[in-house]
Design an enzyme around this catalytic site. Structure first.
Site, PDB file in Angstrom:
ATOM      1  N   SER A  25       0.851  -1.191   0.000  1.00  0.00           N
ATOM      2  CA  SER A  25       0.000   0.000   0.000  1.00  0.00           C
ATOM      3  C   SER A  25       0.884   1.237   0.000  1.00  0.00           C
ATOM      4  CB  SER A  25      -0.896  -0.003   1.246  1.00  0.00           C
ATOM      5  OG  SER A  25      -1.557   1.240   1.403  1.00  0.00           O
ATOM      6  N   TYR A  65      -2.327  -0.628  10.348  1.00  0.00           N
ATOM      7  CA  TYR A  65      -2.342  -0.968   8.921  1.00  0.00           C
ATOM      8  C   TYR A  65      -1.000  -0.631   8.280  1.00  0.00           C
ATOM      9  CZ  TYR A  65      -4.036  -1.218   4.078  1.00  0.00           C
ATOM     10  OH  TYR A  65      -4.203  -1.535   2.753  1.00  0.00           O
TER      11      TYR A  65
END
Length: 265
Positions: A133, A146
């Protein structure tokens, strides 16, 4: 031979190789690299029951790959299997598997990085794809857990690649994907104040770019392209200037209206 002569020779070789590497990169920036053929190749997709995993399965079905679909959601995974068949897949295998539990992974197919990498090394053939990501490149407010997992995924995949490179396993490729938010529902409610530079990505667009990157054997794929520029700026800007850029882009507030994926009734 004197050490200074060896050093000069090694430096010359390095400079020539570096020049050719830059030239190759410039050529492929202008002319797309030929796509490799994945027809008949086994493609294992984790999280295939929805979102990007499902769309990737359909894309690789069109390309004639043999699909192995893993997901904890049996119903969603079976739906993906049907969609892959409808897309023209020759062979599709669907398995219910919680990839967060090691014993589940081994129960289903005895395949993890640790288990299948030796087979890739033995055959000098394979392609590892890591979906990281942009949050695995730059820390994001309200996404500490995350970001930690995505930074770890990026570092792990990059390190595994370097291990295969050191062993001269040139037939084993790696692609690390770092997208901004994608409209899969996972980041429902998140916003961007600069949609021209940092748009929230459509899943279909993201999947097309991922598949193209795999077929062109790209090492890194950042989406949108502005992420490349952000990483470049992070590497040399004074910290306070970097924070000013983040505030201008309202990057500290991406998560302010986050609601999360809606659960089905």
């Amino acid at each position: 031979m004197a050490p200074s002569v060896n050093t000069a020779k090694e430096l010359s070789i390095f400079l020539v190789k570096a020049m050719f590497a830059f030239l190759e990169a410039a050529i492929f920036a202008l002319i797309p690299k030929p796509l490799k053929n994945v027809a008949g190749e086994i493609v294992l997709i984790t999280g295939a029951g929805s979102g990007l995993g499902r769309l990737l399965a359909v894309q690789f079905a069109h390309l004639g790959s043999v699909l192995v679909l893993w997901d904890i959601n049996e119903e969603g995974n079976e739906e993906t299997r049907r969609m892959a068949w409808d897309a023209g897949a020759m062979t599709v295998h669907a398995y219910t598997c919680d990839c967060g539990r090691k014993e589940e992974v081994y129960r289903v197919a005895n395949q993890t990085y640790k288990a299948f990498l030796p087979a890739m090394i033995a055959n000098d053939h394979g392609h590892l794809v890591c979906i990281s990501s942009s949050a695995g490149l730059i820390g994001t407010n309200q996404l500490a857990d995350y970001c930690a997992s995505k930074f770890a995924a990026f570092g792990f995949a990059e390190s595994i690649f370097l291990e295969t490179l050191a062993q001269k396993q040139n037939g084993i490729k790696t692609t690390i994907v770092c997208p901004f938010f994608i409209k899969t529902g996972m980041f429902e409610g998140c916003t961007t104040s600069c949609p021209f530079l940092l748009p929230i990505l459509e899943p279909e667009y993201a999947v097309r770019k991922i598949v193209d990157a795999i077929l062109q054997e790209k090492m890194y794929l950042y989406m949108p392209k502005f992420i490349y520029f952000m990483v470049f700026l992070k590497s040399f800007l004074p910290f306070k200037v970097g924070i000013l850029v983040a505030e201008y882009l309202r990057a500290l507030h991406f998560m302010d209206s986050f609601t999360g994926q809606k659960k089905k009734d």
